[in-house]
Design a protein around this motif. Structure first.
Motif, PDB file in Angstrom:
ATOM      1  N   UNK A 121       0.685   5.159  -4.241  1.00  0.00           N
ATOM      2  CA  UNK A 121       0.013   3.861  -4.221  1.00  0.00           C
ATOM      3  C   UNK A 121       0.577   2.901  -5.251  1.00  0.00           C
ATOM      4  N   UNK A 122       0.852   3.412  -6.441  1.00  0.00           N
ATOM      5  CA  UNK A 122       1.443   2.570  -7.482  1.00  0.00           C
ATOM      6  C   UNK A 122       2.840   2.108  -7.088  1.00  0.00           C
ATOM      7  N   UNK A 123       3.587   2.995  -6.460  1.00  0.00           N
ATOM      8  CA  UNK A 123       4.935   2.629  -6.008  1.00  0.00           C
ATOM      9  C   UNK A 123       4.856   1.538  -4.929  1.00  0.00           C
ATOM     10  N   UNK A 124       3.873   1.660  -4.033  1.00  0.00           N
ATOM     11  CA  UNK A 124       3.672   0.631  -3.004  1.00  0.00           C
ATOM     12  C   UNK A 124       3.523  -0.734  -3.657  1.00  0.00           C
ATOM     13  N   UNK A 125       2.635  -0.800  -4.654  1.00  0.00           N
ATOM     14  CA  UNK A 125       2.342  -2.086  -5.279  1.00  0.00           C
ATOM     15  C   UNK A 125       3.445  -2.558  -6.219  1.00  0.00           C
ATOM     16  N   UNK A 126       4.276  -1.637  -6.707  1.00  0.00           N
ATOM     17  CA  UNK A 126       5.407  -2.083  -7.523  1.00  0.00           C
ATOM     18  C   UNK A 126       6.442  -2.783  -6.644  1.00  0.00           C
ATOM     19  N   UNK A 127       6.484  -2.411  -5.379  1.00  0.00           N
ATOM     20  CA  UNK A 127       7.417  -3.044  -4.445  1.00  0.00           C
ATOM     21  C   UNK A 127       6.817  -4.324  -3.866  1.00  0.00           C
ATOM     22  N   UNK A 128       5.549  -4.238  -3.457  1.00  0.00           N
ATOM     23  CA  UNK A 128       4.879  -5.393  -2.856  1.00  0.00           C
ATOM     24  C   UNK A 128       3.460  -5.478  -3.419  1.00  0.00           C
ATOM     25  N   UNK A 129       3.291  -6.200  -4.511  1.00  0.00           N
ATOM     26  CA  UNK A 129       1.981  -6.252  -5.165  1.00  0.00           C
ATOM     27  C   UNK A 129       0.888  -6.933  -4.336  1.00  0.00           C
ATOM     28  N   UNK A 130       1.241  -7.654  -3.304  1.00  0.00           N
ATOM     29  CA  UNK A 130       0.257  -8.367  -2.487  1.00  0.00           C
ATOM     30  C   UNK A 130      -0.102  -7.650  -1.196  1.00  0.00           C
ATOM     31  N   UNK A 131       0.419  -6.449  -0.998  1.00  0.00           N
ATOM     32  CA  UNK A 131       0.169  -5.732   0.254  1.00  0.00           C
ATOM     33  C   UNK A 131      -1.261  -5.209   0.250  1.00  0.00           C
ATOM     34  N   UNK A 132      -2.105  -5.808   1.094  1.00  0.00           N
ATOM     35  CA  UNK A 132      -3.545  -5.528   1.017  1.00  0.00           C
ATOM     36  C   UNK A 132      -3.877  -4.071   1.329  1.00  0.00           C
ATOM     37  N   UNK A 133      -3.155  -3.435   2.240  1.00  0.00           N
ATOM     38  CA  UNK A 133      -3.441  -2.024   2.530  1.00  0.00           C
ATOM     39  C   UNK A 133      -3.006  -1.127   1.373  1.00  0.00           C
ATOM     40  N   UNK A 134      -1.946  -1.527   0.703  1.00  0.00           N
ATOM     41  CA  UNK A 134      -1.519  -0.779  -0.479  1.00  0.00           C
ATOM     42  C   UNK A 134      -2.549  -0.874  -1.592  1.00  0.00           C
ATOM     43  N   UNK A 135      -3.102  -2.058  -1.774  1.00  0.00           N
ATOM     44  CA  UNK A 135      -4.152  -2.247  -2.778  1.00  0.00           C
ATOM     45  C   UNK A 135      -5.362  -1.387  -2.430  1.00  0.00           C
ATOM     46  N   UNK A 136      -5.743  -1.422  -1.156  1.00  0.00           N
ATOM     47  CA  UNK A 136      -6.892  -0.637  -0.702  1.00  0.00           C
ATOM     48  C   UNK A 136      -6.663   0.855  -0.817  1.00  0.00           C
ATOM     49  N   UNK A 137      -5.464   1.308  -0.472  1.00  0.00           N
ATOM     50  CA  UNK A 137      -5.163   2.740  -0.545  1.00  0.00           C
ATOM     51  C   UNK A 137      -5.164   3.242  -1.989  1.00  0.00           C
ATOM     52  N   UNK A 138      -4.623   2.435  -2.897  1.00  0.00           N
ATOM     53  CA  UNK A 138      -4.623   2.854  -4.306  1.00  0.00           C
ATOM     54  C   UNK A 138      -6.060   2.940  -4.831  1.00  0.00           C
ATOM     55  N   UNK A 139      -6.884   1.982  -4.486  1.00  0.00           N
ATOM     56  CA  UNK A 139      -8.289   2.024  -4.899  1.00  0.00           C
ATOM     57  C   UNK A 139      -8.981   3.244  -4.288  1.00  0.00           C
ATOM     58  N   UNK A 140      -8.717   3.497  -3.026  1.00  0.00           N
ATOM     59  CA  UNK A 140      -9.286   4.656  -2.343  1.00  0.00           C
ATOM     60  C   UNK A 140      -8.886   5.945  -3.065  1.00  0.00           C
ATOM     61  N   UNK A 141      -7.601   6.051  -3.411  1.00  0.00           N
ATOM     62  CA  UNK A 141      -7.097   7.251  -4.092  1.00  0.00           C
ATOM     63  C   UNK A 141      -7.773   7.444  -5.449  1.00  0.00           C
ATOM     64  N   UNK A 142      -7.877   6.375  -6.224  1.00  0.00           N
ATOM     65  CA  UNK A 142      -8.501   6.510  -7.543  1.00  0.00           C
ATOM     66  C   UNK A 142      -9.998   6.822  -7.418  1.00  0.00           C
ATOM     67  N   UNK A 143     -10.648   6.214  -6.440  1.00  0.00           N
ATOM     68  CA  UNK A 143     -12.077   6.507  -6.218  1.00  0.00           C
ATOM     69  C   UNK A 143     -12.289   7.957  -5.811  1.00  0.00           C
ATOM     70  N   UNK A 144     -11.455   8.461  -4.911  1.00  0.00           N
ATOM     71  CA  UNK A 144     -11.593   9.850  -4.461  1.00  0.00           C
ATOM     72  C   UNK A 144     -11.299  10.829  -5.589  1.00  0.00           C
ATOM     73  N   UNK A 145     -10.313  10.483  -6.422  1.00  0.00           N
ATOM     74  CA  UNK A 145     -10.019  11.355  -7.562  1.00  0.00           C
ATOM     75  C   UNK A 145     -11.200  11.385  -8.523  1.00  0.00           C
ATOM     76  N   UNK A 146     -11.801  10.237  -8.775  1.00  0.00           N
ATOM     77  CA  UNK A 146     -12.968  10.168  -9.664  1.00  0.00           C
ATOM     78  C   UNK A 146     -14.144  10.976  -9.089  1.00  0.00           C
TER      79      UNK A 146
END
Length: 153
Positions: A121-146
């Motif tokens: 997810x972090x790599x996604x946003x390092x390439x395209x910081x405005x990609x809305x699905x990438x933003x959502x997936x990274x949030x999803x991943x951090x929420x699930x880990x928590x």
């Protein structure tokens, strides 16, 4: 006789006005089109616009686009490891394929591999910081880990 000529002129006059109105209504959009196209002539052409809005790999390499589509199909079939493998193949061709990293992130989440998902997810946003699905997936991943860490306690 004069009244007949007057009547004919009066009868033709509304039709003439209608024709003028119709011609004006047809010319206005044409004039607007030409004014707008003249105004935009200094901006990027259509191909540049499409490149800026389309996924990068769809424009750069059709193989990457096909691999991304196949990874989505594998994801939808719940074959998450195959999805990741296809994403890795796309990344080997185009290391800047943010779509591949984003799909990989989602697949890792569903495999409960949250650290790998966050990394993708972090790599996604390092390439395209405005990609809305990438933003959502990274949030999803951090929420699930928590959630997983909270359940362990």
């Amino acid at each position: 006789m004069e009244t007949n000529n007057t009547e004919v002129i009066e009868k033709e006059s509304p039709k003439s006005k209608q024709y003028i109105i119709w011609i004006a209504l047809l010319l206005v959009p044409i004039l607007i089109f030409f004014v707008m196209s003249k105004k935009n002539s200094g901006s990027a052409d259509i191909a540049d616009t499409l490149k800026s809005t389309a996924p990068a790999q769809a424009v750069q390499d059709p193989k990457v686009g096909a691999l991304i589509n196949a990874s989505l199909e594998a994801y939808n079939q719940k074959d998450y490891q195959k999805c990741i493998d296809l994403c890795d193949a796309a990344i080997s061709i185009d290391p800047n394929s943010y779509l591949a990293y984003s799909n990989k992130c989602a697949a890792y989440i569903l495999m409960q591999k949250y650290d790998e998902a966050i990394e993708a997810g972090k790599k996604t946003l390092s390439i395209n910081p405005n990609y809305k699905y990438g933003i959502g997936n990274l949030k999803w991943a951090t929420d699930e880990k928590a959630k997983a860490e909270a359940a362990k306690k």
